[in-house]
Motif scaffolding. Structure first.
Motif, PDB file in Angstrom:
ATOM      1  N   VAL A  84    -130.370  71.308  23.447  1.00 51.60           N
ATOM      2  CA  VAL A  84    -129.230  70.903  22.639  1.00 51.60           C
ATOM      3  C   VAL A  84    -129.695  70.673  21.204  1.00 51.60           C
ATOM      4  O   VAL A  84    -130.762  70.094  20.980  1.00 51.60           O
ATOM      5  N   VAL A  86    -128.837  69.098  17.335  1.00 50.42           N
ATOM      6  CA  VAL A  86    -128.057  68.172  16.519  1.00 50.42           C
ATOM      7  C   VAL A  86    -128.568  68.325  15.095  1.00 50.42           C
ATOM      8  O   VAL A  86    -129.681  67.901  14.764  1.00 50.42           O
ATOM      9  N   ILE A 120    -125.943  61.777  20.435  1.00 49.67           N
ATOM     10  CA  ILE A 120    -125.101  62.968  20.296  1.00 49.67           C
ATOM     11  C   ILE A 120    -125.615  64.097  21.173  1.00 49.67           C
ATOM     12  O   ILE A 120    -124.839  64.827  21.803  1.00 49.67           O
ATOM     13  N   ARG A 124    -123.460  66.006  24.033  1.00 48.20           N
ATOM     14  CA  ARG A 124    -123.257  67.457  24.032  1.00 48.20           C
ATOM     15  C   ARG A 124    -123.816  68.098  25.300  1.00 48.20           C
ATOM     16  O   ARG A 124    -123.238  69.067  25.821  1.00 48.20           O
ATOM     17  N   MET A 127    -121.193  67.552  27.865  1.00 52.51           N
ATOM     18  CA  MET A 127    -120.067  68.462  27.663  1.00 52.51           C
ATOM     19  C   MET A 127    -120.364  69.842  28.247  1.00 52.51           C
ATOM     20  O   MET A 127    -119.475  70.513  28.782  1.00 52.51           O
ATOM     21  N   THR A 166    -115.557  69.568  16.761  1.00 51.14           N
ATOM     22  CA  THR A 166    -116.190  70.738  17.367  1.00 51.14           C
ATOM     23  C   THR A 166    -117.664  70.485  17.670  1.00 51.14           C
ATOM     24  O   THR A 166    -118.396  69.919  16.847  1.00 51.14           O
ATOM     25  N   HIS A 167    -118.085  70.928  18.848  1.00 50.68           N
ATOM     26  CA  HIS A 167    -119.470  70.771  19.284  1.00 50.68           C
ATOM     27  C   HIS A 167    -119.996  72.097  19.810  1.00 50.68           C
ATOM     28  O   HIS A 167    -119.298  72.807  20.548  1.00 50.68           O
ATOM     29  N   VAL A 169    -122.423  73.500  22.392  1.00 52.13           N
ATOM     30  CA  VAL A 169    -123.065  72.959  23.591  1.00 52.13           C
ATOM     31  C   VAL A 169    -123.652  74.092  24.430  1.00 52.13           C
ATOM     32  O   VAL A 169    -123.256  75.262  24.293  1.00 52.13           O
ATOM     33  N   GLU A 179    -124.971  79.424  23.930  1.00 50.88           N
ATOM     34  CA  GLU A 179    -124.147  78.258  23.623  1.00 50.88           C
ATOM     35  C   GLU A 179    -122.670  78.639  23.565  1.00 50.88           C
ATOM     36  O   GLU A 179    -122.321  79.807  23.432  1.00 50.88           O
ATOM     37  N   THR A 181    -118.634  76.870  22.151  1.00 55.22           N
ATOM     38  CA  THR A 181    -118.009  75.851  21.310  1.00 55.22           C
ATOM     39  C   THR A 181    -116.970  75.084  22.112  1.00 55.22           C
ATOM     40  O   THR A 181    -116.138  75.679  22.804  1.00 55.22           O
TER      41      THR A 181
END
Length: 369
Positions: A84, A86, A120, A124, A127, A166-167, A169, A179, A181
């Motif tokens: 992940v 960040v 965070i 994520r 998620m 929005t992330h 992940v 990944e 979104t």
């Protein structure tokens, strides 16, 4: 935002909820729950089913630095971990993260955890495992903060801003490194222990009774010991609080008396935690067998010490009608709590109490107006 948002606690007054909803659009809304604590990151993977079941999952709240690491490399291939990002930092999170961490890694057990990049990253990662539909939208995410942390409005605002939007992940349905979104449209943050009050009273068929009486809900997490006094489902803030008397504080006291050099080891902490939960006779520390039973008295003493602040905070016990005990460390406190409230039934969450908050959060998410 108050201690317990009006919109959420009003839904908790519903005694029974039918989980069939007629949607006007072709795409039904997506609701998820996230309980990101010091010890474990717990989350829902779908909605409540007709039989009342809810699919949930968890992994340790530890984000290991992903430095020069390839998930597909060598023996790490079979580990249940994901990468992940960040900003410009990269982390590994997941069920087997302790096996991917270096030997000096530790879990964050301070309030700064909730404003960190690691927090965070864990969110994520969760998620990525939430089974969010292909459209990639979560209409409402209900999550909690420890009650003592929830009192700091700046942290609440920070978490809400960090989680909404929005992330990027990990897409666990595809090859490693891919990944997707996910857009989180709305975030509701409540005290963690509120989830337990809602879930446990609902499970026990006591929602009407609880709504008319005074209640004490105690949540023993990995890092925190939290307590909520409520008049029905309305909190009494002056009698509710928390401290750092969670499972980790008990484990650290025992390990420190065995071998002070091992007190910061997340693997030794995990060994002792599992031994106490599974009633194992001994654990290995520095190659030597350590008899766990020898430290039960010290454990009980530490638990009573941690409860002193709670007893002082709630004041009189005479008006407490119902006591609910939950959290991953409930088994370590049940005898001490029973001694504090003699003559009253202490409702202890069933096996899987680690997920009680998540189940309460999901219930509130699905019954939002």
């Amino acid at each position: 935002m108050g201690l317990f948002p009006e919109r959420l606690y009003q839904t908790a007054r519903i005694e029974q909820v039918q989980h069939t909803t007629v949607f006007m659009s072709k795409t039904p809304p997506t609701f998820r729950a996230l309980d990101l604590g010091f010890g474990f990151t717990k989350f829902s993977k779908g909605h409540y089913l007709q039989d009342g079941s809810l699919e949930v999952s968890a992994f340790p709240s530890y984000a290991a630095a992903a430095v020069n690491f390839s998930i597909g490399a060598g023996v790490m291939t079979d580990l249940s971990i994901v990468k992940v990002s960040v900003d410009d930092e990269h982390f590994l999170v997941g069920e087997d993260v302790r096996n991917a961490a270096d030997g000096v890694g530790r879990q964050m057990l301070e309030s700064t955890f909730f404003t960190s990049s690691q927090y965070i990253a864990l969110a994520r990662g969760a998620m990525g495992f939430m089974n969010v539909p292909n459209h990639g939208e979560v209409d409402s995410l209900v999550m909690g903060l420890p009650l003592n942390i929830f009192r700091d409005q700046s942290i609440v605002d920070h978490v809400e801003a960090a989680m909404k939007g929005t992330h990027l992940v990990p897409d666990i349905t595809k090859n490693s490194g891919v990944e997707r979104t996910i857009l989180v449209k709305n975030v509701s943050i409540i005290p963690q222990v509120v989830g337990s009050l809602v879930a446990m009273s609902r499970d026990a068929g006591l929602m009407q009774k609880v709504n008319e009486q005074h209640n004490l809900t105690i949540d023993v997490g990995y890092g925190t010991l939290l307590w909520l006094v409520s008049d029905g489902f309305t909190p009494v803030p002056a009698r509710s609080n928390g401290n750092m008397g969670g499972v980790s504080s008990l484990l650290q006291k025992i390990i420190r008396s065995i071998d002070p050099s091992a007190v910061s080891s997340i693997n030794i902490m995990d060994r002792l935690d599992k031994a106490l939960l599974e009633d194992k006779a001994s654990i290995l520390i520095n190659g030597a067998e350590v008899e766990v039973a020898k430290y039960h008295r010290q454990l009980a003493s530490a638990a009573r010490e941690n409860l002193t602040e709670m007893i002082r905070s709630i004041g009189t016990k005479a008006d407490i009608d119902n006591v609910f005990l939950t959290g991953g460390g409930a088994h370590l406190y049940k005898d001490a709590i029973a001694a504090v409230f003699p003559g009253r039934q202490v409702h202890i969450a069933s096996k899987g109490s680690r997920f009680t908050n998540v189940r309460g959060f999901q219930f509130l998410a699905e019954t939002e107006d």
